[in-house]
Design a protein around this motif. Structure first.
Motif, short mmCIF file in Angstrom:
data_model
loop_
_atom_site.label_atom_id
_atom_site.label_comp_id
_atom_site.label_asym_id
_atom_site.label_seq_id
_atom_site.Cartn_x
_atom_site.Cartn_y
_atom_site.Cartn_z
N TYR A 186 2.31 4.49 -1.20
CA TYR A 186 1.93 5.49 -2.20
C TYR A 186 3.21 6.07 -2.79
CZ TYR A 186 -0.32 9.49 -4.42
OH TYR A 186 -0.76 10.41 -5.33
N ASN B 297 0.81 -1.21 0.00
CA ASN B 297 0.00 0.00 0.00
C ASN B 297 0.85 1.27 0.00
OD1 ASN B 297 1.01 -0.03 2.58
ND2 ASN B 297 -0.98 -0.04 3.62
N ALA C 166 2.83 8.20 -9.12
CA ALA C 166 1.61 9.01 -9.08
C ALA C 166 1.72 10.22 -10.01
CB ALA C 166 1.32 9.47 -7.66
#
Length: 259
Positions: free
Chosen positions: A54, A52, A59
């Motif tokens: 990030y 998980n 991104a």
């Protein structure tokens, strides 16, 4: 949420979590370890499947999607406000090598703006009744010591931008809902019940603005610009902004969240 399609974190946040274990000094050792370079490069550029984490690089999608806010190393001050791809080019290194060098030369910490979501996402979030609005910023000024860095424009423009652009001009949300999200909704989340509403017996924190003129001016390129359209501001019943000018009064206080 704040009304911008970029957020701010640290350049070190694109280094995988395992490399941060033990603190900054251990991180700096790992990014200098030749035996770890291949793994670090792969995970920075591709993320870590099944976790998980990030990854801000994946991104944003590119080095161009990162804008440096400030450097602690004086030799890097000339690069403040530039995109990471520009700095990589200036250093004449491979991207990951330049990343490691920048972090090493700045003690492992480089505040960075990441362009990691789009306008539609931000508008969707603004409309949700449970989502409040905050700047996630700190005190800045157009002159003096607090003007030395290159901050995210949210520090200056969050609330006027919502009121001017997303309420008045584009009607994404209503004025009443925007004000609730900026005031009582935030106070309630922190269990601070004597602020956030205009009501007898509560703290007199009041902002008076012109709904036809309020707007932000701070940009990613030139962040140190005050918003306009804010007429008066009262904190604890004392005027700190009168007819758009600071009164030099300092009636604010530090308070703890109620549990």
């Amino acid at each position: 949420v704040y009304p911008y399609r970029a957020g701010q974190n640290n350049l070190s946040s694109i280094i995988p979590p395992w490399a941060h274990e033990g603190g900054v000094n251990e991180l700096l050792k790992r990014i200098q370890d030749p035996s770890l370079k291949e793994r670090l490069t792969k995970e920075i550029l591709n993320g870590i499947p099944g976790t998980n984490w990030y990854n801000h690089y994946t991104a944003t999608g590119s080095w161009e999607g990162m804008q440096i806010s400030s450097f602690s190393n004086p030799n890097y001050k000339k690069y403040e406000g530039q995109r990471m791809n520009q700095i990589i080019s200036a250093l004449g290194k491979e991207p990951v090598d330049a990343l490691f060098q920048v972090l090493l030369d700045n003690g492992g910490s480089v505040p960075t703006v990441y362009f990691h979501h789009n306008e539609e996402d931000m508008r969707y979030a603004l409309k949700q009744p449970f989502v409040s609005i905050g700047s996630d910023g700190r005190a800045v000024a157009t002159t003096g010591q607090l003007s030395a860095e290159h901050p995210h424009p949210r520090y200056y423009g969050t609330f006027p931008r919502v009121l001017g652009r997303y309420v008045r001009d584009e009607k994404v949300i209503t004025m009443e809902e925007a004000i609730r999200k900026m005031t009582s909704a935030n106070a309630n989340k922190l269990r601070i019940y004597d602020r956030g509403l205009l009501r007898t017996g509560l703290a007199a924190d009041v902002t008076v603005f012109d709904p036809a003129k309020v707007i932000d001016h701070s940009t990613y390129e030139k962040p140190h610009q005050y918003s306009t359209g804010i007429v008066h501001v009262f904190v604890n019943g004392v005027a700190i902004l009168k007819d758009g000018e600071h009164t030099n009064a300092k009636p604010g206080t530090i308070f703890m969240r109620q549990r």
